[in-house]
Write a protein that holds these residues in place. Structure first.
Motif, PDB file in Angstrom:
ATOM      1  N   ARG A  87      40.267 -17.188 -37.199  1.00  0.00           N
ATOM      2  CA  ARG A  87      40.574 -15.961 -36.458  1.00  0.00           C
ATOM      3  C   ARG A  87      40.126 -14.700 -37.184  1.00  0.00           C
ATOM      4  O   ARG A  87      39.982 -13.641 -36.575  1.00  0.00           O
ATOM      5  CB  ARG A  87      42.102 -15.888 -36.214  1.00  0.00           C
ATOM      6  CG  ARG A  87      42.537 -14.848 -35.184  1.00  0.00           C
ATOM      7  CD  ARG A  87      43.862 -14.196 -35.573  1.00  0.00           C
ATOM      8  NE  ARG A  87      43.685 -13.342 -36.716  1.00  0.00           N
ATOM      9  CZ  ARG A  87      43.644 -12.010 -36.669  1.00  0.00           C
ATOM     10  NH1 ARG A  87      43.824 -11.377 -35.549  1.00  0.00           N
ATOM     11  NH2 ARG A  87      43.455 -11.305 -37.768  1.00  0.00           N
ATOM     12  N   ILE A 142      49.594 -12.521 -25.553  1.00  0.00           N
ATOM     13  CA  ILE A 142      48.492 -12.176 -26.473  1.00  0.00           C
ATOM     14  C   ILE A 142      47.886 -10.845 -26.017  1.00  0.00           C
ATOM     15  O   ILE A 142      47.675 -10.633 -24.812  1.00  0.00           O
ATOM     16  CB  ILE A 142      47.400 -13.280 -26.453  1.00  0.00           C
ATOM     17  CG1 ILE A 142      47.988 -14.637 -26.870  1.00  0.00           C
ATOM     18  CG2 ILE A 142      46.229 -12.889 -27.345  1.00  0.00           C
ATOM     19  CD1 ILE A 142      47.036 -15.819 -26.671  1.00  0.00           C
ATOM     20  N   ASN A 143      47.589  -9.965 -26.965  1.00  0.00           N
ATOM     21  CA  ASN A 143      47.016  -8.645 -26.639  1.00  0.00           C
ATOM     22  C   ASN A 143      45.782  -8.801 -25.759  1.00  0.00           C
ATOM     23  O   ASN A 143      44.955  -9.675 -26.004  1.00  0.00           O
ATOM     24  CB  ASN A 143      46.578  -7.911 -27.907  1.00  0.00           C
ATOM     25  CG  ASN A 143      47.625  -7.956 -28.977  1.00  0.00           C
ATOM     26  OD1 ASN A 143      48.102  -9.011 -29.318  1.00  0.00           O
ATOM     27  ND2 ASN A 143      47.964  -6.810 -29.519  1.00  0.00           N
ATOM     28  N   ALA A 144      45.669  -7.959 -24.778  1.00  0.00           N
ATOM     29  CA  ALA A 144      44.489  -7.845 -23.906  1.00  0.00           C
ATOM     30  C   ALA A 144      44.401  -8.931 -22.833  1.00  0.00           C
ATOM     31  O   ALA A 144      43.452  -8.937 -22.055  1.00  0.00           O
ATOM     32  CB  ALA A 144      43.193  -7.799 -24.702  1.00  0.00           C
ATOM     33  N   THR A 194      37.252  -4.823 -24.607  1.00  0.00           N
ATOM     34  CA  THR A 194      37.764  -3.970 -25.682  1.00  0.00           C
ATOM     35  C   THR A 194      37.838  -2.524 -25.200  1.00  0.00           C
ATOM     36  O   THR A 194      36.855  -1.990 -24.677  1.00  0.00           O
ATOM     37  CB  THR A 194      36.792  -4.012 -26.878  1.00  0.00           C
ATOM     38  OG1 THR A 194      36.366  -5.352 -27.063  1.00  0.00           O
ATOM     39  CG2 THR A 194      37.422  -3.452 -28.133  1.00  0.00           C
ATOM     40  N   SER A 195      38.983  -1.906 -25.403  1.00  0.00           N
ATOM     41  CA  SER A 195      39.145  -0.518 -24.945  1.00  0.00           C
ATOM     42  C   SER A 195      38.522   0.477 -25.915  1.00  0.00           C
ATOM     43  O   SER A 195      38.034   1.532 -25.498  1.00  0.00           O
ATOM     44  CB  SER A 195      40.632  -0.205 -24.770  1.00  0.00           C
ATOM     45  OG  SER A 195      41.211  -1.136 -23.893  1.00  0.00           O
ATOM     46  N   SER A 196      38.549   0.181 -27.227  1.00  0.00           N
ATOM     47  CA  SER A 196      37.993   1.108 -28.231  1.00  0.00           C
ATOM     48  C   SER A 196      36.477   1.006 -28.222  1.00  0.00           C
ATOM     49  O   SER A 196      35.908   0.048 -28.763  1.00  0.00           O
ATOM     50  CB  SER A 196      38.512   0.757 -29.621  1.00  0.00           C
ATOM     51  OG  SER A 196      39.904   0.887 -29.650  1.00  0.00           O
ATOM     52  N   ALA A 236      46.327  -5.980 -32.458  1.00  0.00           N
ATOM     53  CA  ALA A 236      46.124  -7.430 -32.401  1.00  0.00           C
ATOM     54  C   ALA A 236      46.069  -8.065 -33.782  1.00  0.00           C
ATOM     55  O   ALA A 236      45.935  -9.283 -33.897  1.00  0.00           O
ATOM     56  CB  ALA A 236      44.859  -7.742 -31.627  1.00  0.00           C
ATOM     57  N   SER A 272      51.433  -2.727 -31.923  1.00  0.00           N
ATOM     58  CA  SER A 272      50.686  -3.255 -30.770  1.00  0.00           C
ATOM     59  C   SER A 272      49.289  -3.717 -31.170  1.00  0.00           C
ATOM     60  O   SER A 272      48.552  -4.261 -30.348  1.00  0.00           O
ATOM     61  CB  SER A 272      50.570  -2.196 -29.665  1.00  0.00           C
ATOM     62  OG  SER A 272      49.651  -1.198 -30.039  1.00  0.00           O
ATOM     63  N   THR A 274      48.298 -10.926 -34.293  1.00  0.00           N
ATOM     64  CA  THR A 274      48.002 -12.303 -33.860  1.00  0.00           C
ATOM     65  C   THR A 274      47.688 -13.216 -35.047  1.00  0.00           C
ATOM     66  O   THR A 274      47.737 -14.438 -34.906  1.00  0.00           O
ATOM     67  CB  THR A 274      46.848 -12.341 -32.833  1.00  0.00           C
ATOM     68  OG1 THR A 274      45.667 -11.759 -33.411  1.00  0.00           O
ATOM     69  CG2 THR A 274      47.214 -11.596 -31.560  1.00  0.00           C
ATOM     70  N   ARG A 289      36.489   0.199 -36.540  1.00  0.00           N
ATOM     71  CA  ARG A 289      35.765  -1.075 -36.468  1.00  0.00           C
ATOM     72  C   ARG A 289      36.431  -1.944 -35.421  1.00  0.00           C
ATOM     73  O   ARG A 289      37.606  -2.267 -35.539  1.00  0.00           O
ATOM     74  CB  ARG A 289      35.784  -1.736 -37.847  1.00  0.00           C
ATOM     75  CG  ARG A 289      35.069  -0.877 -38.884  1.00  0.00           C
ATOM     76  CD  ARG A 289      35.548  -1.163 -40.280  1.00  0.00           C
ATOM     77  NE  ARG A 289      36.929  -0.770 -40.479  1.00  0.00           N
ATOM     78  CZ  ARG A 289      37.657  -1.111 -41.527  1.00  0.00           C
ATOM     79  NH1 ARG A 289      37.141  -1.876 -42.448  1.00  0.00           N
ATOM     80  NH2 ARG A 289      38.904  -0.710 -41.639  1.00  0.00           N
ATOM     81  N   HIS A 290      35.691  -2.296 -34.384  1.00  0.00           N
ATOM     82  CA  HIS A 290      36.307  -2.979 -33.246  1.00  0.00           C
ATOM     83  C   HIS A 290      35.497  -4.188 -32.788  1.00  0.00           C
ATOM     84  O   HIS A 290      34.289  -4.244 -32.972  1.00  0.00           O
ATOM     85  CB  HIS A 290      36.490  -1.995 -32.096  1.00  0.00           C
ATOM     86  CG  HIS A 290      37.409  -0.871 -32.451  1.00  0.00           C
ATOM     87  ND1 HIS A 290      38.768  -1.036 -32.539  1.00  0.00           N
ATOM     88  CD2 HIS A 290      37.164   0.416 -32.795  1.00  0.00           C
ATOM     89  CE1 HIS A 290      39.320   0.107 -32.915  1.00  0.00           C
ATOM     90  NE2 HIS A 290      38.378   0.999 -33.074  1.00  0.00           N
TER      91      HIS A 290
HETATM   92  C1  FMN Z   1      42.117 -11.040 -31.512  1.00  0.00           C
HETATM   93  C2  FMN Z   1      42.145  -9.707 -30.803  1.00  0.00           C
HETATM   94  C3  FMN Z   1      41.432  -8.625 -31.341  1.00  0.00           C
HETATM   95  C4  FMN Z   1      41.442  -7.373 -30.716  1.00  0.00           C
HETATM   96  N1  FMN Z   1      40.682  -6.368 -31.235  1.00  0.00           N
HETATM   97  C5  FMN Z   1      40.606  -5.190 -30.572  1.00  0.00           C
HETATM   98  C6  FMN Z   1      39.725  -4.164 -31.026  1.00  0.00           C
HETATM   99  O1  FMN Z   1      39.010  -4.312 -32.027  1.00  0.00           O
HETATM  100  N2  FMN Z   1      39.697  -2.993 -30.318  1.00  0.00           N
HETATM  101  C7  FMN Z   1      40.435  -2.806 -29.165  1.00  0.00           C
HETATM  102  O2  FMN Z   1      40.327  -1.760 -28.534  1.00  0.00           O
HETATM  103  N3  FMN Z   1      41.272  -3.768 -28.715  1.00  0.00           N
HETATM  104  C8  FMN Z   1      41.378  -4.943 -29.381  1.00  0.00           C
HETATM  105  N4  FMN Z   1      42.213  -5.916 -28.908  1.00  0.00           N
HETATM  106  C9  FMN Z   1      43.037  -5.653 -27.719  1.00  0.00           C
HETATM  107  C10 FMN Z   1      44.181  -4.667 -27.963  1.00  0.00           C
HETATM  108  O3  FMN Z   1      45.010  -5.088 -29.025  1.00  0.00           O
HETATM  109  C11 FMN Z   1      45.009  -4.505 -26.676  1.00  0.00           C
HETATM  110  O4  FMN Z   1      44.166  -4.256 -25.595  1.00  0.00           O
HETATM  111  C12 FMN Z   1      46.006  -3.364 -26.799  1.00  0.00           C
HETATM  112  O5  FMN Z   1      46.973  -3.673 -27.780  1.00  0.00           O
HETATM  113  C13 FMN Z   1      46.723  -3.042 -25.482  1.00  0.00           C
HETATM  114  O6  FMN Z   1      47.434  -4.147 -25.029  1.00  0.00           O
HETATM  115  P1  FMN Z   1      47.135  -4.846 -23.618  1.00  0.00           P
HETATM  116  O7  FMN Z   1      45.640  -4.889 -23.494  1.00  0.00           O
HETATM  117  O8  FMN Z   1      47.727  -6.212 -23.731  1.00  0.00           O
HETATM  118  O9  FMN Z   1      47.752  -4.001 -22.540  1.00  0.00           O
HETATM  119  C14 FMN Z   1      42.208  -7.191 -29.518  1.00  0.00           C
HETATM  120  C15 FMN Z   1      42.931  -8.281 -28.983  1.00  0.00           C
HETATM  121  C16 FMN Z   1      42.883  -9.530 -29.605  1.00  0.00           C
HETATM  122  C17 FMN Z   1      43.634 -10.681 -29.003  1.00  0.00           C
END
Ligand code: FMN
Length: 366
Positions: free
Chosen positions: A48, A240-242, A302-304, A128, A126, A131, A326-327
């Motif tokens: 991961r 899980i986020n996203a 990815t939002s960023s 990720a 919040s 994880t 870094r995203h």
């Molecule tokens: C393993 C993993 C890595 C993530 N990395 C990023 C990242 O680099 N940039 C980003 O904008 N979101 C990233 N996310 C998603 C955000 O954490 C997530 O969109 C944000 O916390 C909002 O939550 P939601 O999308 O569940 O509503 C990642 C998610 C996971 C599962």
């Protein structure tokens, strides 16, 4: 904030923020006598961790896991297992321009509205980064499964990146570990690489669909109504986020099938009942059927991103925001090992629940 625990008997509580000194989790309810060491957990975290290819965030975290309690002389003691992962590559300055702004697609605005206090460094709780703790807990769950359900195998892979789905006719399990996308279709890897490169250079990102299967799951895990195996899996994956959608078996596609097409027919095989298909994804009435358990989840883009997006700041002023730092250009990639870990935790939990209620005794057929 108190809701940081999941699981019924195999209970995982995660803690920490992405830019604090460390993150980790407490795994409570693990049976005693299970062989466990840091070396058993580390390979799952390595799958991961960030920075493993140009298609994931360049944040460099060693993600070294330490076991602080609950293990003595190489076996679990039945007491809480405390796992800790130090944060070694925080760059809080990356986040200075978003301290006063709400990043579109992130939890900044909802956190602020709910709590009034926000750790803006990488999203705080919040983020990720949390994880990684789930993956560590998943390693403990896998040790439980190896002991109580030998032969059970969990495999996660990406079946769609943006508009590009794999061709199931080209599915090869051996291909999954050999490419940066956990993709089972060798031809799709090249398409995805070009596609993601283009999006990354255009300061954009993309979503994905992940599938996680578990084979060798014994029949009889789960319960008919409020402890359904499928509802617990859906909840675990959705946490899980996203993640924006979860399917079990044929999922939403089942709605366009007829009854003749959908119900998995049964025949008597040499070793017991055999299903002629697996539209149900290995779960009937909330209880595992002995077929492979199949879960899919959709991950948003990815939002960023480096493209300016319209938003507001804490004073309500309208601004355009570029999210530096870094995203991951496709967060779905690193969500694969996380989905596997959540599958492991839910199955370990349900194996323990089943032993508690039935002692593993099964109704006989034939
Ligand atoms: C393993 C993993 C890595 C993530 N990395 C990023 C990242 O680099 N940039 C980003 O904008 N979101 C990233 N996310 C998603 C955000 O954490 C997530 O969109 C944000 O916390 C909002 O939550 P939601 O999308 O569940 O509503 C990642 C998610 C996971 C599962």
């Amino acid at each position: 904030m108190s809701l940081n625990t999941f699981g019924h008997l195999f209970r995982v509580t995660t803690w920490g923020e992405s830019h604090g000194p460390a993150i980790g989790c407490t795994v409570d309810g693990c049976p005693p006598g299970i062989k466990l060491s840091e070396a058993d957990l580390q390979p799952w975290l390595d799958r991961r961790k960030p920075g493993t290819s140009k298609f994931t965030t360049q944040r460099q975290e060693a993600d070294q896991v330490r076991i602080l309690s609950g293990v003595f002389e190489g076996v679990t003691t039945g007491t809480p297992i405390q796992l800790m992962i130090e944060n070694t590559d925080q760059r809080s300055k990356d986040y200075s321009n978003i301290a006063q702004a709400f990043r579109p697609g992130h939890a900044d605005i909802t956190y602020h509205q709910k709590y009034g206090v926000r750790d803006y460094r990488g999203g705080g709780r919040s983020s990720a980064r949390e994880t990684a703790s789930r993956v560590a807990a998943g390693g403990v769950a896998r040790a439980v499964l190896a002991s109580l359900a030998p032969g059970l195998k969990i495999t996660g892979y990406m079946v769609q990146m943006g508009v590009h789905a794999i061709d199931r006719a080209r599915f090869e399990a051996a291909v999954i570990e050999g490419n940066p996308f956990w993709c089972p279709d060798a031809a799709a890897v090249t398409v995805w690489a070009d596609y993601l490169d283009g999006l990354r250079l255009a300061h954009n990102s993309v979503g994905a669909v992940i599938e996680v299967t578990a084979s060798g799951v014994p029949a009889g895990l789960g319960a008919p109504l409020y402890g359904k195996l499928d509802s617990d899996l859906a909840s675990a994956m959705m946490s899980i986020n996203a993640v924006k959608g979860v399917e079990i078996g044929d999922g939403f596609a089942a709605a366009s099938l007829t009854g003749v097409e959908n119900a998995d027919e049964i025949r008597m095989g040499a070793a017991g009942p055999e299903f002629l298909s697996n539209h149900a994804g290995g779960i009937l009435g909330g209880i595992s059927s002995g077929q492979p358990v199949v879960v899919r989840f959709a991950v948003k883009p990815t939002s960023s991103i480096l493209t300016p997006r319209a938003t507001i700041d804490g004073t309500g002023a309208e601004i355009d925001l570029v999210t530096k730092g870094r995203h991951d250009p496709c967060v779905g990639i690193r969500a694969v090992p996380v989905g596997e870990a959540m599958m492991a935790c839910v199955l370990a939990d349900h194996i323990l629940l089943d032993r508690g209620q039935t002692g593993g005794v099964r109704g006989q057929i034939g």
